[in-house]
Write a protein that holds these residues in place. Structure first.
Motif, PDB file in Angstrom:
ATOM      1  N   VAL A 240       0.874  -1.171   0.000  1.00 47.79           N
ATOM      2  CA  VAL A 240       0.000   0.000   0.000  1.00 47.79           C
ATOM      3  C   VAL A 240       0.915   1.225   0.000  1.00 47.79           C
ATOM      4  CG1 VAL A 240      -1.835   1.234   1.197  1.00 47.79           C
ATOM      5  CG2 VAL A 240      -1.787  -1.277   1.262  1.00 47.79           C
ATOM      6  N   PRO A 241       0.840   2.078  -1.038  1.00 49.83           N
ATOM      7  CA  PRO A 241       1.734   3.235  -1.132  1.00 49.83           C
ATOM      8  C   PRO A 241       1.690   4.129   0.111  1.00 49.83           C
ATOM      9  CG  PRO A 241       0.492   2.967  -3.160  1.00 49.83           C
ATOM     10  CD  PRO A 241      -0.097   2.017  -2.153  1.00 49.83           C
ATOM     11  N   ASN A 242       2.844   4.682   0.452  1.00 50.34           N
ATOM     12  CA  ASN A 242       3.015   5.610   1.574  1.00 50.34           C
ATOM     13  C   ASN A 242       2.710   4.994   2.939  1.00 50.34           C
ATOM     14  OD1 ASN A 242       3.660   7.727  -0.277  1.00 50.34           O
ATOM     15  ND2 ASN A 242       1.489   7.955  -0.660  1.00 50.34           N
ATOM     16  N   THR A 243       2.786   3.663   3.029  1.00 50.59           N
ATOM     17  CA  THR A 243       2.603   2.952   4.300  1.00 50.59           C
ATOM     18  C   THR A 243       3.642   1.834   4.368  1.00 50.59           C
ATOM     19  OG1 THR A 243       1.124   1.188   3.537  1.00 50.59           O
ATOM     20  CG2 THR A 243       0.097   3.285   4.130  1.00 50.59           C
ATOM     21  N   VAL A 244       3.637   1.104   5.458  1.00 48.23           N
ATOM     22  CA  VAL A 244       4.495  -0.082   5.583  1.00 48.23           C
ATOM     23  C   VAL A 244       3.665  -1.357   5.421  1.00 48.23           C
ATOM     24  CG1 VAL A 244       6.198   1.064   7.040  1.00 48.23           C
ATOM     25  CG2 VAL A 244       4.256  -0.093   8.097  1.00 48.23           C
ATOM     26  N   ILE A 245       2.441  -1.201   4.934  1.00 56.67           N
ATOM     27  CA  ILE A 245       1.515  -2.329   4.818  1.00 56.67           C
ATOM     28  C   ILE A 245       1.748  -3.086   3.524  1.00 56.67           C
ATOM     29  CG2 ILE A 245      -0.929  -2.971   4.625  1.00 56.67           C
ATOM     30  CD1 ILE A 245      -1.516  -0.480   6.353  1.00 56.67           C
ATOM     31  N   ARG A 246       1.829  -4.402   3.657  1.00 54.53           N
ATOM     32  CA  ARG A 246       1.882  -5.288   2.504  1.00 54.53           C
ATOM     33  C   ARG A 246       1.000  -6.480   2.828  1.00 54.53           C
ATOM     34  NH1 ARG A 246       7.741  -5.930   3.518  1.00 54.53           N
ATOM     35  NH2 ARG A 246       7.918  -4.949   1.507  1.00 54.53           N
ATOM     36  N   PHE A 247       0.366  -7.038   1.814  1.00 47.95           N
ATOM     37  CA  PHE A 247      -0.453  -8.224   2.022  1.00 47.95           C
ATOM     38  C   PHE A 247      -0.540  -9.022   0.731  1.00 47.95           C
ATOM     39  CE2 PHE A 247      -3.422  -5.016   0.656  1.00 47.95           C
ATOM     40  CZ  PHE A 247      -4.463  -5.660   0.006  1.00 47.95           C
ATOM     41  N   GLU A 248      -1.059 -10.247   0.856  1.00 47.30           N
ATOM     42  CA  GLU A 248      -1.131 -11.149  -0.284  1.00 47.30           C
ATOM     43  C   GLU A 248      -2.567 -11.435  -0.675  1.00 47.30           C
ATOM     44  OE1 GLU A 248       1.062 -14.723   0.493  1.00 47.30           O
ATOM     45  OE2 GLU A 248       2.976 -13.710   0.180  1.00 47.30           O
ATOM     46  N   LEU A 249      -2.743 -11.600  -1.961  1.00 45.55           N
ATOM     47  CA  LEU A 249      -3.998 -12.076  -2.518  1.00 45.55           C
ATOM     48  C   LEU A 249      -3.675 -13.410  -3.180  1.00 45.55           C
ATOM     49  CD1 LEU A 249      -3.861  -8.728  -3.212  1.00 45.55           C
ATOM     50  CD2 LEU A 249      -6.240  -9.275  -3.609  1.00 45.55           C
ATOM     51  N   ARG A 250      -4.606 -14.341  -3.116  1.00 38.59           N
ATOM     52  CA  ARG A 250      -4.380 -15.668  -3.694  1.00 38.59           C
ATOM     53  C   ARG A 250      -5.527 -16.032  -4.616  1.00 38.59           C
ATOM     54  NH1 ARG A 250      -0.287 -18.251  -0.998  1.00 38.59           N
ATOM     55  NH2 ARG A 250       0.288 -17.317   0.979  1.00 38.59           N
ATOM     56  N   ARG A 251      -5.243 -16.976  -5.514  1.00 39.73           N
ATOM     57  CA  ARG A 251      -6.290 -17.513  -6.379  1.00 39.73           C
ATOM     58  C   ARG A 251      -6.128 -19.015  -6.522  1.00 39.73           C
ATOM     59  NH1 ARG A 251      -4.962 -14.978 -12.292  1.00 39.73           N
ATOM     60  NH2 ARG A 251      -2.817 -15.664 -12.501  1.00 39.73           N
ATOM     61  N   ALA A 252      -7.246 -19.681  -6.726  1.00 44.49           N
ATOM     62  CA  ALA A 252      -7.254 -21.145  -6.779  1.00 44.49           C
ATOM     63  C   ALA A 252      -6.672 -21.678  -8.077  1.00 44.49           C
ATOM     64  CB  ALA A 252      -8.677 -21.658  -6.603  1.00 44.49           C
ATOM     65  N   SER A 253      -6.818 -20.942  -9.154  1.00 44.48           N
ATOM     66  CA  SER A 253      -6.284 -21.368 -10.449  1.00 44.48           C
ATOM     67  C   SER A 253      -5.912 -20.140 -11.261  1.00 44.48           C
ATOM     68  CB  SER A 253      -7.323 -22.192 -11.211  1.00 44.48           C
ATOM     69  OG  SER A 253      -8.396 -21.367 -11.618  1.00 44.48           O
ATOM     70  N   GLU A 254      -5.240 -20.375 -12.360  1.00 43.12           N
ATOM     71  CA  GLU A 254      -4.798 -19.259 -13.184  1.00 43.12           C
ATOM     72  C   GLU A 254      -5.972 -18.502 -13.811  1.00 43.12           C
ATOM     73  OE1 GLU A 254      -1.863 -18.684 -16.959  1.00 43.12           O
ATOM     74  OE2 GLU A 254      -1.278 -20.166 -15.458  1.00 43.12           O
ATOM     75  N   ALA A 255      -7.115 -19.154 -13.940  1.00 46.81           N
ATOM     76  CA  ALA A 255      -8.287 -18.515 -14.536  1.00 46.81           C
ATOM     77  C   ALA A 255      -9.120 -17.726 -13.516  1.00 46.81           C
ATOM     78  CB  ALA A 255      -9.162 -19.564 -15.201  1.00 46.81           C
TER      79      ALA A 255
END
Length: 76
Positions: A33-48
């Motif tokens: 997240v710009p201008n913060t120290v926050i980072r997080f992950e998003l995941r997906r079950a398949s490439e589609a």
């Protein structure tokens, strides 16, 4: 793909969250997240499937645009 993207808030689609891509893999997208120290992950079950993740009670999705189609060439 752009370095900065907008994540769609599932509950508030008119209030996207702009983030920077830190790392992109087949099923995992790590963002900052710009201008913060926050980072997080998003995941997906398949490439589609779209990426999904949450941050502070908000749930987000991101569906990367497919690569542009190659122009068809005519054979003579």
């Amino acid at each position: 793909m752009e370095r900065r993207i907008k994540l769609t808030d599932i509950d508030r689609p008119d209030e996207p969250l702009e983030v920077e891509i830190e790392r992109l893999a087949e099923t995992t997208l790590r963002v900052l997240v710009p201008n913060t120290v926050i980072r997080f992950e998003l995941r997906r079950a398949s490439e589609a499937a779209p990426f999904e993740g949450s941050l502070g009670g908000r749930s987000f999705t991101f569906d990367p645009e497919p690569p542009p189609a190659k122009p068809k060439t005519r054979r003579k």
